[in-house]
Design a protein around this motif. Sequence first.
Motif, mmCIF file in Angstrom:
data_model
loop_
_atom_site.group_PDB
_atom_site.id
_atom_site.type_symbol
_atom_site.label_atom_id
_atom_site.label_comp_id
_atom_site.label_asym_id
_atom_site.label_seq_id
_atom_site.Cartn_x
_atom_site.Cartn_y
_atom_site.Cartn_z
ATOM 1 N N LEU A 17 0.825 -1.207 0.000
ATOM 2 C CA LEU A 17 0.000 0.000 0.000
ATOM 3 C C LEU A 17 0.860 1.259 0.000
ATOM 4 O O LEU A 17 0.522 2.263 -0.644
ATOM 5 N N THR A 18 1.956 1.209 0.732
ATOM 6 C CA THR A 18 2.869 2.364 0.747
ATOM 7 C C THR A 18 3.440 2.610 -0.647
ATOM 8 O O THR A 18 3.530 3.760 -1.112
ATOM 9 N N LEU A 19 3.803 1.522 -1.340
ATOM 10 C CA LEU A 19 4.306 1.651 -2.705
ATOM 11 C C LEU A 19 3.237 2.210 -3.640
ATOM 12 O O LEU A 19 3.512 3.074 -4.478
ATOM 13 N N TYR A 23 3.397 5.426 -6.099
ATOM 14 C CA TYR A 23 3.274 5.387 -7.560
ATOM 15 C C TYR A 23 2.116 6.236 -8.066
ATOM 16 O O TYR A 23 2.068 6.604 -9.245
ATOM 17 N N GLY A 24 1.130 6.504 -7.205
ATOM 18 C CA GLY A 24 0.086 7.486 -7.484
ATOM 19 C C GLY A 24 -0.724 7.277 -8.749
ATOM 20 O O GLY A 24 -1.451 6.289 -8.887
ATOM 21 N N ASP A 25 -0.593 8.204 -9.694
ATOM 22 C CA ASP A 25 -1.434 8.219 -10.889
ATOM 23 C C ASP A 25 -0.920 7.338 -12.024
ATOM 24 O O ASP A 25 -1.533 7.276 -13.091
ATOM 25 N N ALA A 26 0.195 6.657 -11.808
ATOM 26 C CA ALA A 26 0.677 5.726 -12.835
ATOM 27 C C ALA A 26 -0.319 4.574 -12.974
ATOM 28 O O ALA A 26 -1.014 4.208 -12.023
ATOM 29 N N GLU A 27 -0.399 4.013 -14.167
ATOM 30 C CA GLU A 27 -1.360 2.938 -14.408
ATOM 31 C C GLU A 27 -0.856 1.640 -13.796
ATOM 32 O O GLU A 27 0.263 1.203 -14.057
ATOM 33 N N ALA A 28 -1.713 0.984 -13.006
ATOM 34 C CA ALA A 28 -1.325 -0.220 -12.285
ATOM 35 C C ALA A 28 -1.915 -1.481 -12.892
ATOM 36 O O ALA A 28 -1.212 -2.484 -13.070
ATOM 37 N N LEU A 29 -3.214 -1.444 -13.202
ATOM 38 C CA LEU A 29 -3.932 -2.675 -13.521
ATOM 39 C C LEU A 29 -4.972 -2.411 -14.601
ATOM 40 O O LEU A 29 -5.674 -1.404 -14.553
ATOM 41 N N THR A 38 -5.451 3.205 -11.752
ATOM 42 C CA THR A 38 -4.169 3.802 -11.375
ATOM 43 C C THR A 38 -3.729 3.165 -10.058
ATOM 44 O O THR A 38 -4.502 2.453 -9.391
ATOM 45 N N TYR A 39 -2.500 3.460 -9.659
ATOM 46 C CA TYR A 39 -2.036 2.940 -8.369
ATOM 47 C C TYR A 39 -2.833 3.545 -7.218
ATOM 48 O O TYR A 39 -3.098 2.876 -6.213
ATOM 49 N N ALA A 40 -3.222 4.797 -7.357
ATOM 50 C CA ALA A 40 -4.041 5.418 -6.317
ATOM 51 C C ALA A 40 -5.389 4.702 -6.211
ATOM 52 O O ALA A 40 -5.898 4.462 -5.103
ATOM 53 N N GLU A 41 -5.960 4.340 -7.355
ATOM 54 C CA GLU A 41 -7.229 3.617 -7.351
ATOM 55 C C GLU A 41 -7.047 2.188 -6.839
ATOM 56 O O GLU A 41 -7.926 1.658 -6.142
ATOM 57 N N LEU A 42 -5.922 1.567 -7.166
ATOM 58 C CA LEU A 42 -5.637 0.233 -6.634
ATOM 59 C C LEU A 42 -5.537 0.287 -5.112
ATOM 60 O O LEU A 42 -6.083 -0.587 -4.411
ATOM 61 N N HIS A 43 -4.869 1.293 -4.601
ATOM 62 C CA HIS A 43 -4.782 1.492 -3.151
ATOM 63 C C HIS A 43 -6.178 1.597 -2.553
ATOM 64 O O HIS A 43 -6.491 0.941 -1.546
ATOM 65 N N PHE A 229 4.678 -4.399 -7.667
ATOM 66 C CA PHE A 229 5.658 -3.917 -6.690
ATOM 67 C C PHE A 229 6.789 -3.135 -7.356
ATOM 68 O O PHE A 229 7.475 -2.360 -6.693
ATOM 69 N N SER A 230 6.974 -3.354 -8.656
ATOM 70 C CA SER A 230 8.026 -2.621 -9.370
ATOM 71 C C SER A 230 7.467 -1.441 -10.160
ATOM 72 O O SER A 230 8.184 -0.821 -10.949
ATOM 73 N N GLY A 231 6.180 -1.131 -9.968
ATOM 74 C CA GLY A 231 5.599 0.053 -10.599
ATOM 75 C C GLY A 231 5.169 -0.126 -12.036
ATOM 76 O O GLY A 231 4.928 0.855 -12.735
ATOM 77 N N GLY A 232 5.038 -1.373 -12.492
ATOM 78 C CA GLY A 232 4.609 -1.638 -13.859
ATOM 79 C C GLY A 232 3.102 -1.700 -13.987
ATOM 80 O O GLY A 232 2.360 -1.300 -13.081
#
Length: 521
Positions: A17-19, A23-29, A38-43, A229-232
């Motif tokens: 969750l900290t990661l 990573y914020g607005d980068a696309e996660a999934l 985004t990573y924020a939405e994944l969080h 975990f690597s921001g991809g």
Amino acid sequence: MGEQSFDPATNYAHRALTLFAKYGDAEALVAVDGRRYTYAELHAEVVAMAAALWRHGVRPGAAIGVLARNPAESVFLQLAAHLLGCRTAWIANNAPDRFRRGFLDLAEVDFFVYDAVILPEMGAELAALAQDRPVLCFGPGGVGPDLNADRATELPFDPADVTDEPSSLFQTGGTTGSPKLVHHRHGFFAALHLLSEFYLASGAPQLRHLLVAGTWHVSAQTAVFMTLFSGGTAFLHDGLEYPLFYETVARERINSTLLAPPLLYVLLDDPKSADADFSSLVTLTVSGAAASPARLTQAIARFGPVIRIVYGMSESPFITAMANLDHDPDHPERLASCGVPYGDVRVQIRDEDNQVLPAGAVGEVWVSGSLLMAGYWGMPELTEQTLVDGWLRTGDVGRLDEHGYLYLLDRVKDMIVTGLSSTNVFCRPVEDALAGHPQVRAAAVIGVPHELEGEAVYAYVVPAAGATVTGDELRAHAAAELNAMWAPQQIEFIEAFPLTESGKVDKKALRERYLAGVQEA
């Protein structure tokens, strides 16, 4: 196998969750249905899922059985449950029905969660067997409440107060015909963070990984979490579907994916793939079974030096790897290898007395490392036989060359890897199903080479006196008892089985009989 006191400061899910916040607005999934997170939405989704579980009575230390294919909710749930210090137990939805029916009891779960959208009938069937266990769902219309209906934005508990160790059980088959539950404790998931850091430090490109395997399998979760975990960006597909696979690789500039050898062969043989754009691929991992050197040669010609061979199993998803496969004029034999030890993995070849053998000698493959399972849930004797002094006995036969490359030659266990998804089929359940027919005296099953599917299930049957049953009828009988994947593709009637000195069916002799028949034909 009991859970131990756990330091919440080290919880890998909390670190995730900290990661994600970083990573914020980068696309996660990118989900199966096309929704992008985004990573924020994944969080936010993980927090909402954890809050929903809490609202429906899940508390630290609880065990949750999960039946799903590849929804994004599988990722949310795994992280949310582990944040709560829970043990998740993932049900293989492609296993024979009878392997699922006793799962909830075998895994000793307190709750059952299923995907009511994709698996409504299968989920309802298991829910009926859940007895007094609460049932929860992904999506509306299921037996239990919809976890997606809860949209809390804050956790109703403090992760710092959770001292129960998160862990997971992953279903696999067994040589006895009973399902085994591979238990991975927190250290396994924490190691994925470390591997992700190594990946980032290597300077490799940011991952855009396309997942086609089900998230109920440990190798699939390994790939997804290392990507996140690597921001991809992780792209979820529900199985492999052409031409959708080609379109996604080209449109999304996918640079990483994993295919079992039979699926790679289908891709190579599909005329439409010749015009597909695979220029973005950096790594095409081939794993799940041994790949033919001839087909790997074709893959190198088609895709270039992007093929990576990985050898692993549920008990240890990464054992060896060989990346950037290409024609090596000095070592052409390495196309038949599965590479060198991965990460902190150590590989040894041992004899029947557990003595380490020198390079070139053939024996059983033993491995150690941070990705090893803790054991088989509820099977202490099997665990003791398989895990010895921190080493895993793989049950595979192989050899190491002088450069540390591993070559697999056979399997100690009677496992058949077959089908386009490299399904593990074990002989005993098939033999029992065939022998259950009233006109069958005995049955023995072996795996035989198959050009497309790697191996095929081949059965020898001793018929009862006066039997009139046909091979087609026995195949249908086995398919009804298990499923079509496990049913033998061919059945040969035989008067009696060759036996070993100890009175067991001599399967080596049966394999020789099969090969002799092929040569005569």
